[in-house]
Design a protein around this motif. Sequence first.
Motif, PDB file in Angstrom:
ATOM      1  N   GLY A 197       0.817  -1.210   0.000  1.00  0.00           N
ATOM      2  CA  GLY A 197       0.000   0.000   0.000  1.00  0.00           C
ATOM      3  C   GLY A 197       0.849   1.259   0.000  1.00  0.00           C
ATOM      4  O   GLY A 197       1.975   1.266   0.490  1.00  0.00           O
ATOM      5  N   PHE A 198       0.310   2.307  -0.543  1.00  0.00           N
ATOM      6  CA  PHE A 198       0.973   3.607  -0.491  1.00  0.00           C
ATOM      7  C   PHE A 198      -0.091   4.685  -0.290  1.00  0.00           C
ATOM      8  O   PHE A 198      -1.295   4.442  -0.465  1.00  0.00           O
ATOM      9  N   ALA A 199       0.342   5.869   0.084  1.00  0.00           N
ATOM     10  CA  ALA A 199      -0.576   6.987   0.248  1.00  0.00           C
ATOM     11  C   ALA A 199       0.169   8.280  -0.076  1.00  0.00           C
ATOM     12  O   ALA A 199       1.345   8.431   0.284  1.00  0.00           O
ATOM     13  N   CYS A 200      -0.490   9.186  -0.775  1.00  0.00           N
ATOM     14  CA  CYS A 200       0.129  10.429  -1.242  1.00  0.00           C
ATOM     15  C   CYS A 200      -0.764  11.624  -0.931  1.00  0.00           C
ATOM     16  O   CYS A 200      -1.955  11.482  -0.651  1.00  0.00           O
ATOM     17  N   VAL A 201      -0.152  12.804  -1.042  1.00  0.00           N
ATOM     18  CA  VAL A 201      -0.876  14.062  -0.889  1.00  0.00           C
ATOM     19  C   VAL A 201      -0.712  14.860  -2.179  1.00  0.00           C
ATOM     20  O   VAL A 201       0.411  15.032  -2.681  1.00  0.00           O
ATOM     21  N   TYR A 202      -1.826  15.324  -2.709  1.00  0.00           N
ATOM     22  CA  TYR A 202      -1.826  16.121  -3.942  1.00  0.00           C
ATOM     23  C   TYR A 202      -1.948  17.593  -3.585  1.00  0.00           C
ATOM     24  O   TYR A 202      -2.918  18.016  -2.954  1.00  0.00           O
ATOM     25  N   PHE A 203      -0.923  18.369  -3.981  1.00  0.00           N
ATOM     26  CA  PHE A 203      -0.943  19.817  -3.791  1.00  0.00           C
ATOM     27  C   PHE A 203      -0.988  20.510  -5.147  1.00  0.00           C
ATOM     28  O   PHE A 203      -0.492  19.986  -6.155  1.00  0.00           O
ATOM     29  N   THR A 204      -1.545  21.704  -5.153  1.00  0.00           N
ATOM     30  CA  THR A 204      -1.376  22.617  -6.280  1.00  0.00           C
ATOM     31  C   THR A 204      -0.966  23.972  -5.717  1.00  0.00           C
ATOM     32  O   THR A 204      -1.010  24.204  -4.504  1.00  0.00           O
ATOM     33  N   MET A 275      -1.774  -0.979  -4.097  1.00  0.00           N
ATOM     34  CA  MET A 275      -3.027  -0.293  -3.818  1.00  0.00           C
ATOM     35  C   MET A 275      -2.706   0.991  -3.070  1.00  0.00           C
ATOM     36  O   MET A 275      -1.916   0.981  -2.113  1.00  0.00           O
ATOM     37  N   GLY A 276      -3.298   2.101  -3.519  1.00  0.00           N
ATOM     38  CA  GLY A 276      -2.947   3.365  -2.892  1.00  0.00           C
ATOM     39  C   GLY A 276      -4.097   4.344  -2.821  1.00  0.00           C
ATOM     40  O   GLY A 276      -5.133   4.175  -3.464  1.00  0.00           O
ATOM     41  N   ALA A 277      -3.886   5.374  -2.013  1.00  0.00           N
ATOM     42  CA  ALA A 277      -4.864   6.438  -1.825  1.00  0.00           C
ATOM     43  C   ALA A 277      -4.165   7.778  -2.014  1.00  0.00           C
ATOM     44  O   ALA A 277      -3.043   7.980  -1.525  1.00  0.00           O
ATOM     45  N   VAL A 278      -4.818   8.675  -2.729  1.00  0.00           N
ATOM     46  CA  VAL A 278      -4.302  10.030  -2.922  1.00  0.00           C
ATOM     47  C   VAL A 278      -5.261  10.996  -2.247  1.00  0.00           C
ATOM     48  O   VAL A 278      -6.463  11.005  -2.541  1.00  0.00           O
ATOM     49  N   PHE A 279      -4.727  11.805  -1.325  1.00  0.00           N
ATOM     50  CA  PHE A 279      -5.538  12.752  -0.564  1.00  0.00           C
ATOM     51  C   PHE A 279      -5.273  14.184  -1.022  1.00  0.00           C
ATOM     52  O   PHE A 279      -4.199  14.505  -1.542  1.00  0.00           O
ATOM     53  N   ASP A 280      -6.245  15.028  -0.815  1.00  0.00           N
ATOM     54  CA  ASP A 280      -6.144  16.435  -1.201  1.00  0.00           C
ATOM     55  C   ASP A 280      -5.413  17.219  -0.114  1.00  0.00           C
ATOM     56  O   ASP A 280      -5.859  17.285   1.031  1.00  0.00           O
ATOM     57  N   GLY A 281      -4.277  17.808  -0.496  1.00  0.00           N
ATOM     58  CA  GLY A 281      -3.532  18.633   0.449  1.00  0.00           C
ATOM     59  C   GLY A 281      -3.851  20.104   0.354  1.00  0.00           C
ATOM     60  O   GLY A 281      -3.340  20.908   1.139  1.00  0.00           O
ATOM     61  N   GLY A 282      -4.667  20.471  -0.648  1.00  0.00           N
ATOM     62  CA  GLY A 282      -5.055  21.868  -0.785  1.00  0.00           C
ATOM     63  C   GLY A 282      -4.103  22.649  -1.677  1.00  0.00           C
ATOM     64  O   GLY A 282      -3.285  22.089  -2.408  1.00  0.00           O
TER      65      GLY A 282
END
Length: 345
Positions: A197-204, A275-282
């Motif tokens: 498993g992995f997990a990430c944060v998506y920034f813009t 399997m992974g999840a990408v979360f919104d970092g804002g």
Amino acid sequence: MESATTGGNGRAGVPGAPVVRRATPADAEGIVRLRSDVGLSGRPDEEWISRCSTQMTARLAPGGDARAFVIDAPDGTPASCALGLIHPVLPEPSCPGGLAARVHTVATRPGHRRRGLARAVLTALVDRLHAEGVTLFESHAGDEAAALHRRLGFAAGPAPMRMTRLEEPVRRIGGPETERTWLPPEQYAETLMKATGFACVYFTDAHDRPFQLRSVYSATHPWQLAGGTMEPGERPWQTATRECLEETGIAVDGPPRLLAAVYGLPGAEWPYSTMGAVFDGGRLTDEQIRRVVLDPKEHDEARVLPLREWRPLMPQRDFARLSAVAEARRTGVAAYYDTWDWGQE
């Protein structure tokens, strides 16, 4: 009889702390019952407990192969125990003395947990085994026990497939046309798909341009979201926030908002499904982006670009994933991306 006083912090000599003592043959039944109550999926019957206790009594006696340490509950039964079994192996560089041990059981009754008892008995067991010349240790630790084992020097690693041969046929339900085979949970788990498993944060940035980090170790995935592989015992959001802080210095506040679920089949690069999840970092301000602190062992640059300008810098599957995440942020509908397979390029 060997004993040591130890508290929840694992230090000896703490006044009023529970006593860790080496188990004797008289403790055999108590250890068997604790293991059956806490460590086994189905409670064994009294005949099994009697047979197992008889064997354990002999193995805890002088000259036996079992070593165990216990902490007693007020009623005299074991509140916590750690049991190890010693066995000879051919000497090799990792085991020059030719003695190995399997940590067979570490168990604590529910009413006595969160007090450091498991750590105390396991520490005493490992110390004793070291004193007897054991230099190779094995333990099949579950998720809850993995962190404790790591603190005591155990490390997870690739292992050969575990295969078990049963002397008796497994229990079958139904007649010849409808019979169903029921394996013990541990054996059934070995037949299932393995995944990491992995997990990430998506920034813009303020203009919704994706923010990514350039890898120093992966030519296959040169530009990456802040994130990484889940450690045993972690939940996806914990992984995402921990990895983000380690890789960028940015502390992400909750609550978690899922942008995408990602799945990849195994391939030449990696032997397991992913399997992974990408979360919104804002959205990051220009000042926040300037203050990013990279871990030079993992990344050497942080960059912000319009989505379309990322395309020539990334493999197609990575860009497709990034596009799906960006669209999820724009629409507010979480993405499902299941073709992030290994070894396509």
